[in-house]
Design an enzyme around this catalytic site. Structure first.
Site, PDB file in Angstrom:
ATOM      1  N   ARG A 276       0.793  -1.233   0.069  1.00 16.24           N
ATOM      2  CA  ARG A 276      -0.126   0.041  -0.069  1.00 16.24           C
ATOM      3  C   ARG A 276       0.981   1.231  -0.121  1.00 16.24           C
ATOM      4  NH1 ARG A 276      -5.250  -0.600   0.649  1.00 16.24           N
ATOM      5  NH2 ARG A 276      -6.162  -2.315   1.794  1.00 16.24           N
TER       6      ARG A 276
ATOM      7  N   ARG B 155     -26.002   0.787   0.048  1.00 19.49           N
ATOM      8  CA  ARG B 155     -25.181   1.190   1.070  1.00 19.49           C
ATOM      9  C   ARG B 155     -25.276   2.726   1.217  1.00 19.49           C
ATOM     10  NH1 ARG B 155     -19.953  -2.070   1.321  1.00 19.49           N
ATOM     11  NH2 ARG B 155     -19.103   0.179   1.469  1.00 19.49           N
TER      12      ARG B 155
END
Ligand SMILES: [Zn+2]
Length: 244
Positions: A114, A186
């Protein structure tokens, strides 16, 4: 001409053809369809999908006595509601790649590295094992298209399975195929929230993309269209890099 003995034997496919084990890092914002591409790539090339998200889920589900030290530490951190420390993530990924290496297989890293610091660490242990990455595939899509896609996403309230109104609609509108639960949108799949997520993702990932671009490993793939089209584009982009 002198030729070096390969550091690793090539793996053998079911057809008995020698096959270079594919080793890739996958990059792509939430909503680009990276997970689907990873599954298709894993199926096509017999590579192991190593997703840190899946890894954490496995760790949480397994009994403690089956876990390695790094896994136990990760589990403890998650249970305390903390982020898993960089070094623990690195240890976990290292364990997994070591396992794949023993079986002479390929791997698809998803969710790791990352940061460029993690990328350096990855490069160090791959170098130590005389393994080279074949490439870093970055799936790219306009924010507006991602918003369109995620706006069409519906999630089952009960079992959390996701559907796509256009590409993967449920058999009965509004109901989950698996458990007949109610499908809903959502609240974080709204355009404003998606834009913020995309900007964060861009800012976080750009240094990593630059890092791999400098090392001539970055492969940008247009992630628009149906999953099958994106997969074909990926295969075309990878073809010159895979040594059979
Ligand atoms: Zn369901």
């Amino acid at each position: 001409m002198h030729s070096d003995v390969p550091s690793q034997l090539p793996s053998i496919s079911a057809a008995g053809v020698s096959l270079h084990p594919m080793r890739l890092v996958l990059l792509g914002a939430p909503g680009v369809g990276k997970g689907t591409q990873a599954q298709m790539l894993a199926g096509q090339y017999g590579a192991r999908q190593l997703s840190t998200g899946d890894l954490f889920r496995t760790v949480m589900a397994a009994p403690d006595h089956e876990l390695s030290n790094a896994m136990r530490e990760a589990k403890a951190a998650i249970m305390r509601g903390q982020l898993v420390a960089d070094q623990i993530v690195i240890d976990l990924v290292r364990e997994k790649i070591q396992h794949v290496r023993r079986t002479r297989g390929g791997f698809l890293l998803d969710g790791f590295p990352r940061t460029t610091v993690q990328a350096d660490t990855l490069a160090e242990f791959l170098h130590e094992w005389q393994i080279e990455l074949d490439g870093v595939v970055s799936y790219e899509l306009d924010t507006d298209v991602i918003i369109q896609r995620l706006s069409a996403r519906r999630t089952c309230r009960h079992c959390k399975v996701t559907y796509h109104l256009e590409f993967m609609p449920p058999c009965r509108p509004g109901r989950c195929d698996e458990c007949a639960g109610e499908l809903y949108q959502r609240s974080d799949d709204n355009p404003a929230a998606i834009r913020v997520r995309m900007e964060n993702y861009e800012a976080r990932t750009r240094p990593l993309a630059d890092y791999y671009d400098k090392r001539e490993l970055l492969i940008r793939v247009d992630a628009s269209g149906a999953p099958r089209e994106v997969f074909e584009r990926t295969q075309q982009a990878l073809a010159p890099r895979l040594r059979y």
